[in-house]
Design an enzyme around this catalytic site. Structure first.
Site, PDB file in Angstrom:
ATOM      1  N   LYS A  17      42.381  32.175  57.538  1.00 14.62           N
ATOM      2  CA  LYS A  17      41.396  32.985  56.915  1.00 14.62           C
ATOM      3  C   LYS A  17      41.035  34.107  57.692  1.00 14.62           C
ATOM      4  O   LYS A  17      41.067  33.885  58.925  1.00 14.62           O
ATOM      5  CB  LYS A  17      40.024  32.556  56.517  1.00 14.62           C
ATOM      6  CG  LYS A  17      39.291  32.691  55.373  1.00 14.62           C
ATOM      7  CD  LYS A  17      39.780  32.443  54.071  1.00 14.62           C
ATOM      8  CE  LYS A  17      39.034  32.849  52.955  1.00 14.62           C
ATOM      9  NZ  LYS A  17      39.451  32.211  51.543  1.00 14.62           N
ATOM     10  N   GLY A  54      27.726  33.358  38.812  1.00 18.37           N
ATOM     11  CA  GLY A  54      28.590  33.989  39.372  1.00 18.37           C
ATOM     12  C   GLY A  54      29.500  34.560  38.343  1.00 18.37           C
ATOM     13  O   GLY A  54      30.132  33.781  37.484  1.00 18.37           O
ATOM     14  N   GLY A 107      31.953  36.906  38.300  1.00 16.54           N
ATOM     15  CA  GLY A 107      32.918  37.964  39.021  1.00 16.54           C
ATOM     16  C   GLY A 107      34.542  37.501  38.361  1.00 16.54           C
ATOM     17  O   GLY A 107      34.573  36.954  37.183  1.00 16.54           O
ATOM     18  N   GLY A 154      34.316  33.593  37.776  1.00 19.27           N
ATOM     19  CA  GLY A 154      33.535  33.167  36.758  1.00 19.27           C
ATOM     20  C   GLY A 154      33.568  33.610  35.145  1.00 19.27           C
ATOM     21  O   GLY A 154      33.429  32.816  34.098  1.00 19.27           O
TER      22      GLY A 154
HETATM   23  P1  NAD Z   1      33.748  38.200  42.827  1.00 20.85           P
HETATM   24  O1  NAD Z   1      33.294  38.873  43.995  1.00 20.85           O
HETATM   25  O2  NAD Z   1      34.624  38.732  41.884  1.00 20.85           O
HETATM   26  O3  NAD Z   1      32.470  37.482  42.220  1.00 20.85           O
HETATM   27  C1  NAD Z   1      31.355  36.957  42.708  1.00 20.85           C
HETATM   28  C2  NAD Z   1      30.208  36.851  41.829  1.00 20.85           C
HETATM   29  O4  NAD Z   1      29.122  36.166  42.207  1.00 20.85           O
HETATM   30  C3  NAD Z   1      29.543  38.060  41.443  1.00 20.85           C
HETATM   31  O5  NAD Z   1      29.276  38.206  40.046  1.00 20.85           O
HETATM   32  C4  NAD Z   1      28.416  38.299  42.143  1.00 20.85           C
HETATM   33  O6  NAD Z   1      27.175  39.093  41.607  1.00 20.85           O
HETATM   34  C5  NAD Z   1      28.102  36.900  42.197  1.00 20.85           C
HETATM   35  N1  NAD Z   1      26.981  36.599  43.348  1.00 20.85           N
HETATM   36  C6  NAD Z   1      27.319  36.833  44.453  1.00 20.85           C
HETATM   37  N2  NAD Z   1      26.384  36.483  45.411  1.00 20.85           N
HETATM   38  C7  NAD Z   1      25.312  35.760  44.691  1.00 20.85           C
HETATM   39  C8  NAD Z   1      24.269  34.892  44.706  1.00 20.85           C
HETATM   40  N3  NAD Z   1      23.967  34.777  46.130  1.00 20.85           N
HETATM   41  N4  NAD Z   1      23.764  34.439  43.715  1.00 20.85           N
HETATM   42  C9  NAD Z   1      24.249  34.341  42.497  1.00 20.85           C
HETATM   43  N5  NAD Z   1      25.499  35.062  42.193  1.00 20.85           N
HETATM   44  C10 NAD Z   1      25.954  35.602  43.363  1.00 20.85           C
HETATM   45  O7  NAD Z   1      34.230  36.644  43.394  1.00 20.85           O
HETATM   46  P2  NAD Z   1      35.412  35.724  42.750  1.00 20.85           P
HETATM   47  O8  NAD Z   1      36.638  36.022  43.218  1.00 20.85           O
HETATM   48  O9  NAD Z   1      34.980  35.664  41.576  1.00 20.85           O
HETATM   49  O10 NAD Z   1      34.956  34.277  43.604  1.00 20.85           O
HETATM   50  C11 NAD Z   1      33.669  33.585  43.282  1.00 20.85           C
HETATM   51  C12 NAD Z   1      33.894  32.407  44.301  1.00 20.85           C
HETATM   52  O11 NAD Z   1      34.991  31.729  44.196  1.00 20.85           O
HETATM   53  C13 NAD Z   1      33.694  32.805  45.884  1.00 20.85           C
HETATM   54  O12 NAD Z   1      32.929  31.456  46.498  1.00 20.85           O
HETATM   55  C14 NAD Z   1      35.161  32.553  46.214  1.00 20.85           C
HETATM   56  O13 NAD Z   1      35.408  32.155  47.778  1.00 20.85           O
HETATM   57  C15 NAD Z   1      35.654  31.458  45.363  1.00 20.85           C
HETATM   58  N6  NAD Z   1      37.151  31.566  45.066  1.00 20.85           N
HETATM   59  C16 NAD Z   1      37.884  32.423  44.554  1.00 20.85           C
HETATM   60  C17 NAD Z   1      39.256  32.495  44.380  1.00 20.85           C
HETATM   61  C18 NAD Z   1      39.768  33.563  43.544  1.00 20.85           C
HETATM   62  O14 NAD Z   1      40.882  33.493  43.212  1.00 20.85           O
HETATM   63  N7  NAD Z   1      39.086  34.663  43.516  1.00 20.85           N
HETATM   64  C19 NAD Z   1      39.923  31.380  44.647  1.00 20.85           C
HETATM   65  C20 NAD Z   1      39.285  30.365  45.189  1.00 20.85           C
HETATM   66  C21 NAD Z   1      37.864  30.437  45.487  1.00 20.85           C
END
Ligand code: NAD
Length: 415
Positions: free
Chosen positions: A106, A217, A219, A222
């Protein structure tokens, strides 16, 4: 989030718990108690207004007994080295639990991507690669994470290739198909979250049509997962983001909510919805709860108040070790992060295979392999949990991972 929460401490406690139940060799556990290699460096940057700034950056290679280290580079203003170490450990476990021949890596840069112009962002990404001095696809492969995307990874790959003088697409993951990336990358995790939900629902006898889903979430992960739940006939009754949440009793129209978010920057004030706080969302009565935002949101303080049948962890480490015990006692079924959000690591493995062979696959092949590998991981973890007499699928997944790392470490003759 509890003020006592410490991400790395939590991950190490989970590691110890799994090592104990799984009877992993103490020498191997000693090796895994900290990352094997940690690189911290600084990125000098000339800003658009003529000023000069220096950004702190890290790369953690937790353990590479199973293969080259791999995974994302997070760019975030409050990032610290312990967070990167914790995520690198989780990546080691995620790869090993999914039979992926890779170690856990990471990276991170302490910066706010929203405060940077596109030119500054490009310079930062290129500066990260130049100063990291990467050695290519057989050593450590950076990919995307929070704050980095297809464009960031394109700049990083281009910088690596410019410095090395060779085209080498598998040196960087999460790049677009035009530069040797794979199809299906954006949707992989969100679709995978839905797929493991389907499997778990079947296992516990939960009816999918009309099941009420709450998602924290909205993003990349979600929002893709929400659309999948809706397509399957579930009611996505609650959704939140960092600014707050919304509740819609009959289920939200996910496409309309995405449009609203694109227009306003948030899910809040979605027409026809009632406001809902992030803390309330986690305690909402529903059949499926999907934390898809940040770590450490389900703690011993609120775990007892969860009113869901199934928890599908899309975010990394949303549940603390203490909270997990409470969930098991309450009989809430859990698909843990290392299995539930593994869609992207399976995609990255496929991206690597395609790049190394210079042979690119159709989306149907990718979707089928992702499903098989994800569901295989969940079933294997369940079998292991019952073999060790524990009710936690999370422990099953961690034990599977640790046993594989243990075997690789010993076979290599490290201890
Ligand atoms: P993203 O940045 O696209 O979306 C994150 C979402 O969470 C946004 O809607 C943001 O407003 C919301 N958010 C942030 N802080 C917050 C809080 N304190 N309370 C409530 N909502 C909050 O990120 P993503 O790519 O969708 O990833 C989301 C999670 O999934 C992260 O923990 C990431 O590590 C994990 N993850 C992502 C992937 C991937 O492929 N993108 C893979 C494995 C794990």
């Amino acid at each position: 989030m509890s003020h006592m929460y410490h991400f790395l401490d939590q991950s190490i406690r989970m590691l110890r718990a799994a090592g104990e139940v799984g009877k992993v060799d103490p020498d191997v556990m000693q090796l895994l108690a900290a990352p094997m290699r940690v690189t911290s460096f600084r990125i000098p940057l000339k800003m658009d207004d003529g000023s000069f700034r220096v950004f702190d950056a890290h790369r953690v290679r937790y353990n590479d007994a199973l293969g080259p280290c791999r995974d994302g580079v997070r760019i975030s203003p409050d990032l610290d080295l312990d967070e990167v170490k914790s995520l690198a450990l989780i990546m080691s476990i995620k790869h090993a639990a999914g039979h992926i021949p890779a170690g856990g890596g990471k990276g991170g840069i302490e910066a706010d991507p929203h405060q940077l112009s596109p030119r500054e962002m490009e310079a930062l990404c290129r500066g990260y690669m130049r100063n990291l001095r990467p050695k290519g696809p057989n050593y450590d492969v950076p990919g995307a994470d929070i704050g980095t995307d297809l464009q960031s990874m394109s700049w990083m790959l281009d910088e690596y290739e410019s410095v090395s003088g060779y085209h080498d697409p598998p040196a960087v993951n999460d790049k677009p198909p035009i530069l040797g990336g794979t199809l299906g990358g954006y949707e992989a995790t969100g679709r995978g979250v839905f797929e493991v939900f389907e499997e778990a629902a079947h296992e516990i006898g939960l009816e999918i049509p009309n099941a009420r889903v709450a998602i924290q979430g909205f993003g990349q992960v979600g929002s893709v997962a929400a659309a999948q739940f809706q397509n399957a006939g579930c009611r996505v009754v609650a959704v939140s983001d960092i600014r707050g949440g919304i509740y819609v009793k009959e289920g939200v129209d996910v496409a309309a909510l995405l449009h609203h978010k694109q227009q306003t920057g948030s899910v809040v004030e979605f027409p026809g919805s009632t406001p809902l706080g992030n803390a309330e969302l986690l305690q909402l009565e529903c059949e499926v709860l999907v934390p898809a935002a940040v770590q450490g949101v389900i703690t011993e303080e609120n775990a007892g108040r969860l009113r869901t049948r199934l928890l599908v962890e899309a975010a990394n480490a949303p549940t603390t070790v203490e909270a997990d015990k409470i969930l098991v006692e309450k009989g809430i079924a859990v698909v843990p992060d290392v299995l539930a959000n593994a869609g992207s690591v399976h995609l990255c493995q496929m991206e690597r295979s395609q790049g190394l062979y210079d042979n690119y696959w159709e989306i149907d092949v990718i979707n089928r392999l992702r499903w098989e590998r994800l569901i295989g991981g969940v079933r294997e973890a369940r079998t292991t949990a019952s073999r060790y007499g524990v009710a936690s699928t999370r422990l099953g997944a961690w034990i599977n991972a640790l046993k594989r790392i243990e075997e690789a470490v010993k076979t290599r003759g490290w201890c």
